[in-house]
Scaffold this active site. Structure first.
Site, PDB file in Angstrom:
ATOM      1  N   SER A 121     -21.847 -43.830  37.648  1.00 46.16           N
ATOM      2  CA  SER A 121     -22.809 -43.814  38.748  1.00 46.16           C
ATOM      3  C   SER A 121     -22.735 -45.063  39.629  1.00 46.16           C
ATOM      4  O   SER A 121     -22.802 -44.965  40.855  1.00 46.16           O
ATOM      5  CB  SER A 121     -24.217 -43.649  38.179  1.00 46.16           C
ATOM      6  OG  SER A 121     -24.498 -44.665  37.228  1.00 46.16           O
ATOM      7  N   TYR A 144     -18.546 -38.240  40.290  1.00 47.23           N
ATOM      8  CA  TYR A 144     -19.564 -37.617  41.139  1.00 47.23           C
ATOM      9  C   TYR A 144     -18.988 -37.202  42.487  1.00 47.23           C
ATOM     10  O   TYR A 144     -19.648 -36.523  43.257  1.00 47.23           O
ATOM     11  CB  TYR A 144     -20.755 -38.584  41.310  1.00 47.23           C
ATOM     12  CG  TYR A 144     -21.387 -38.948  39.981  1.00 47.23           C
ATOM     13  CD1 TYR A 144     -22.294 -38.088  39.380  1.00 47.23           C
ATOM     14  CD2 TYR A 144     -21.026 -40.105  39.300  1.00 47.23           C
ATOM     15  CE1 TYR A 144     -22.847 -38.385  38.142  1.00 47.23           C
ATOM     16  CE2 TYR A 144     -21.563 -40.418  38.059  1.00 47.23           C
ATOM     17  CZ  TYR A 144     -22.470 -39.547  37.483  1.00 47.23           C
ATOM     18  OH  TYR A 144     -23.003 -39.838  36.262  1.00 47.23           O
ATOM     19  N   ARG A 177     -29.145 -44.136  34.844  1.00 44.38           N
ATOM     20  CA  ARG A 177     -30.376 -44.283  34.048  1.00 44.38           C
ATOM     21  C   ARG A 177     -31.605 -43.977  34.894  1.00 44.38           C
ATOM     22  O   ARG A 177     -32.587 -43.450  34.404  1.00 44.38           O
ATOM     23  CB  ARG A 177     -30.440 -45.678  33.417  1.00 44.38           C
ATOM     24  CG  ARG A 177     -29.366 -45.848  32.347  1.00 44.38           C
ATOM     25  CD  ARG A 177     -29.416 -47.198  31.662  1.00 44.38           C
ATOM     26  NE  ARG A 177     -28.222 -47.408  30.836  1.00 44.38           N
ATOM     27  CZ  ARG A 177     -27.887 -48.567  30.290  1.00 44.38           C
ATOM     28  NH1 ARG A 177     -28.655 -49.633  30.459  1.00 44.38           N
ATOM     29  NH2 ARG A 177     -26.795 -48.661  29.556  1.00 44.38           N
ATOM     30  N   LYS A 236     -14.807 -45.673  29.834  1.00 47.30           N
ATOM     31  CA  LYS A 236     -15.952 -45.648  30.745  1.00 47.30           C
ATOM     32  C   LYS A 236     -16.588 -47.020  30.837  1.00 47.30           C
ATOM     33  O   LYS A 236     -16.817 -47.621  29.786  1.00 47.30           O
ATOM     34  CB  LYS A 236     -16.963 -44.636  30.209  1.00 47.30           C
ATOM     35  CG  LYS A 236     -18.286 -44.598  30.927  1.00 47.30           C
ATOM     36  CD  LYS A 236     -19.247 -43.720  30.181  1.00 47.30           C
ATOM     37  CE  LYS A 236     -20.610 -43.819  30.842  1.00 47.30           C
ATOM     38  NZ  LYS A 236     -21.627 -43.181  30.080  1.00 47.30           N
ATOM     39  N   LYS A 244     -16.393 -47.163  25.532  1.00 44.61           N
ATOM     40  CA  LYS A 244     -17.529 -47.211  26.456  1.00 44.61           C
ATOM     41  C   LYS A 244     -18.122 -48.614  26.424  1.00 44.61           C
ATOM     42  O   LYS A 244     -18.542 -49.104  25.369  1.00 44.61           O
ATOM     43  CB  LYS A 244     -18.584 -46.187  26.037  1.00 44.61           C
ATOM     44  CG  LYS A 244     -19.831 -46.234  26.899  1.00 44.61           C
ATOM     45  CD  LYS A 244     -20.772 -45.091  26.595  1.00 44.61           C
ATOM     46  CE  LYS A 244     -22.019 -45.167  27.447  1.00 44.61           C
ATOM     47  NZ  LYS A 244     -22.903 -44.023  27.204  1.00 44.61           N
ATOM     48  N   LYS A 250     -27.703 -52.615  25.373  1.00 43.55           N
ATOM     49  CA  LYS A 250     -27.017 -51.745  24.409  1.00 43.55           C
ATOM     50  C   LYS A 250     -25.811 -52.440  23.789  1.00 43.55           C
ATOM     51  O   LYS A 250     -24.886 -51.796  23.322  1.00 43.55           O
ATOM     52  CB  LYS A 250     -26.605 -50.437  25.105  1.00 43.55           C
ATOM     53  CG  LYS A 250     -27.798 -49.632  25.660  1.00 43.55           C
ATOM     54  CD  LYS A 250     -27.387 -48.228  26.095  1.00 43.55           C
ATOM     55  CE  LYS A 250     -28.614 -47.414  26.540  1.00 43.55           C
ATOM     56  NZ  LYS A 250     -28.285 -46.008  26.832  1.00 43.55           N
TER      57      LYS A 250
HETATM   58  C1  PBG Z   1     -25.719 -41.774  27.754  1.00 46.60           C
HETATM   59  C2  PBG Z   1     -24.846 -41.868  28.953  1.00 46.60           C
HETATM   60  C3  PBG Z   1     -24.859 -42.857  29.958  1.00 46.60           C
HETATM   61  C4  PBG Z   1     -23.933 -42.452  30.915  1.00 46.60           C
HETATM   62  C5  PBG Z   1     -23.356 -41.262  30.466  1.00 46.60           C
HETATM   63  N1  PBG Z   1     -23.928 -40.918  29.242  1.00 46.60           N
HETATM   64  C6  PBG Z   1     -25.729 -44.054  30.165  1.00 46.60           C
HETATM   65  C7  PBG Z   1     -25.849 -45.095  29.138  1.00 46.60           C
HETATM   66  O1  PBG Z   1     -25.055 -45.204  28.205  1.00 46.60           O
HETATM   67  O2  PBG Z   1     -26.818 -45.837  29.260  1.00 46.60           O
HETATM   68  C8  PBG Z   1     -23.649 -43.182  32.192  1.00 46.60           C
HETATM   69  C9  PBG Z   1     -22.981 -42.413  33.253  1.00 46.60           C
HETATM   70  C10 PBG Z   1     -23.052 -43.005  34.600  1.00 46.60           C
HETATM   71  O3  PBG Z   1     -23.496 -44.160  34.808  1.00 46.60           O
HETATM   72  O4  PBG Z   1     -22.642 -42.305  35.522  1.00 46.60           O
HETATM   73  N2  PBG Z   1     -25.285 -42.263  26.569  1.00 46.60           N
END
Ligand code: PBG
Length: 339
Positions: free
Chosen positions: A285, A324, A212, A259, A202, A228
């Site tokens: 997203s 989505y 978010r 991801k 990730k 992060k």
């Molecule tokens: C939380 C999480 C996130 C997403 C899925 N689980 C956001 C992040 O890490 O800030 C993002 C999914 C998306 O953008 O569709 N840990």
């Protein structure tokens, strides 16, 4: 080129007609490859739209169940549930994560009861529950996320999710050692049948913006955008991503996920070659928002761009795709056949 003897290799023979193209097509998307991420909120009433994600909603518990029924009827095998936590329930330590009656757990129980054949996946991470929006507990000086203290909470959280009936917990925060700790905790608690889909590679990505906004974890008003990078991967690093994913495998993950998906096709392909576990990919997203925004401007064709973006992820080697677009695509597959 010796034109007398013609052109010996004519690749266009395999593209001459609809039938020949269908016969030699190398990969195809099916509803059975897809999982739908779904947002659930407190309260009653109709689905609430999310501005940056056209066609995506925050559902009440009841609305969520209806949506899950429809997805199952379309042949989608699983859903990933994300709670929108009321701001009043958030604190510095994300204590709501360990509430046995937390929204996401009520959602799991409702979906399991109403749509028994549908697989339920839940994120195990603290960001929906912390006021600062980080995925873990902060160190005393507030400057970093405390890895080991966070992992201890994640293990407890995973057991609560398993008790509620989730099929797969999805550790999504990139803390070190979390998969092993969660596997041990699940086994000790008697949940050896609960799986782990690990967000293994990730990246610290700009593409999570709309998510978010959707769950309200975009950091408290007035603070700078959430950074992060001390736990999520550097977008420049492919080797490190594969190494980290293989650690999750060694620690007991059942499925390894990359991801975002579209901008990281090389990572998906390399991970597919490096493991024999299923590889999942999350079209996040921002990837979804991008396609919709361009389509709204009249600059891209929505369906064709959607299909091509998902086909590319499958072709790269993803066995499962979180997207989505899942519902729309599954509907179109029934209506118009394979893409
Ligand atoms: C939380 C999480 C996130 C997403 C899925 N689980 C956001 C992040 O890490 O800030 C993002 C999914 C998306 O953008 O569709 N840990």
């Amino acid at each position: 080129m010796d034109t007398q003897r013609g052109i010996p290799r004519r690749p266009r023979r395999l593209r001459r007609s609809v039938a020949v193209r269908a016969l030699f097509e190398e990969c195809r998307i099916e509803a059975a490859d897809l999982m739908a991420p779904l947002f659930v909120r407190e309260g009653e009433g109709p689905p609430v739209a999310i501005g940056s994600m056209p066609g995506v909603f925050r559902f009440s518990l009841e609305g969520l169940v209806t949506e899950c029924r429809e997805l199952a009827a379309l042949g989608i095998p699983g859903v990933a549930l994300f709670p929108v936590t009321a701001p009043a329930l958030k604190d510095l330590r994300g204590t709501e994560a360990l509430n046995p009656n937390a929204l996401v757990l009520r959602a799991v129980r409702a979906v399991r009861a109403a749509v028994p054949g549908l697989l339920v996946f839940t994120d195990v991470a603290l960001d929906p529950y912390t006021t600062h929006g980080h995925d873990g507990l902060l160190t005393p000086d507030g400057q970093d996320v405390d890895n080991d203290a966070t992992v201890a909470v994640l293990a407890e959280m995973a057991v609560l999710h398993a008790v509620s009936g989730t099929d797969f917990v999805s550790p999504s925060d990139m803390m070190d050692g979390r998969v092993g700790a969660i596997r041990r905790a699940l086994d000790v608690a008697g949940y050896s049948g609960t799986g782990i889909l690990a967000y293994s590679a990730k990246f610290a990505s700009a593409y999570y913006g709309p998510f978010r906004e959707a769950v309200g974890s975009a950091a408290a008003a007035g603070t700078r955008a959430l950074d992060k990078r001390t736990y999520q991967l550097n977008p420049a690093n492919r080797r490190e991503a594969i190494a980290d994913a293989l650690l999750d495998e060694a620690e007991g993950a059942d499925v390894l996920m990359v991801k975002p998906a579209g901008p990281y096709l090389d990572v998906i392909a390399e991970l597919r070659a490096a493991t024999r576990l299923p590889v999942a990919a999350y079209q996040v997203s921002g990837e979804y928002a991008q396609v919709h925004a361009a389509a709204q401007m009249g600059w891209l064709d929505l369906e064709r761009t959607r299909n091509e973006s998902l086909l590319a992820i499958k072709r790269a080697g993803a066995d499962v795709i979180l997207t989505y677009f899942a519902k729309d695509l599954a509907r179109d597959l029934i209506r118009s056949g394979p893409v």
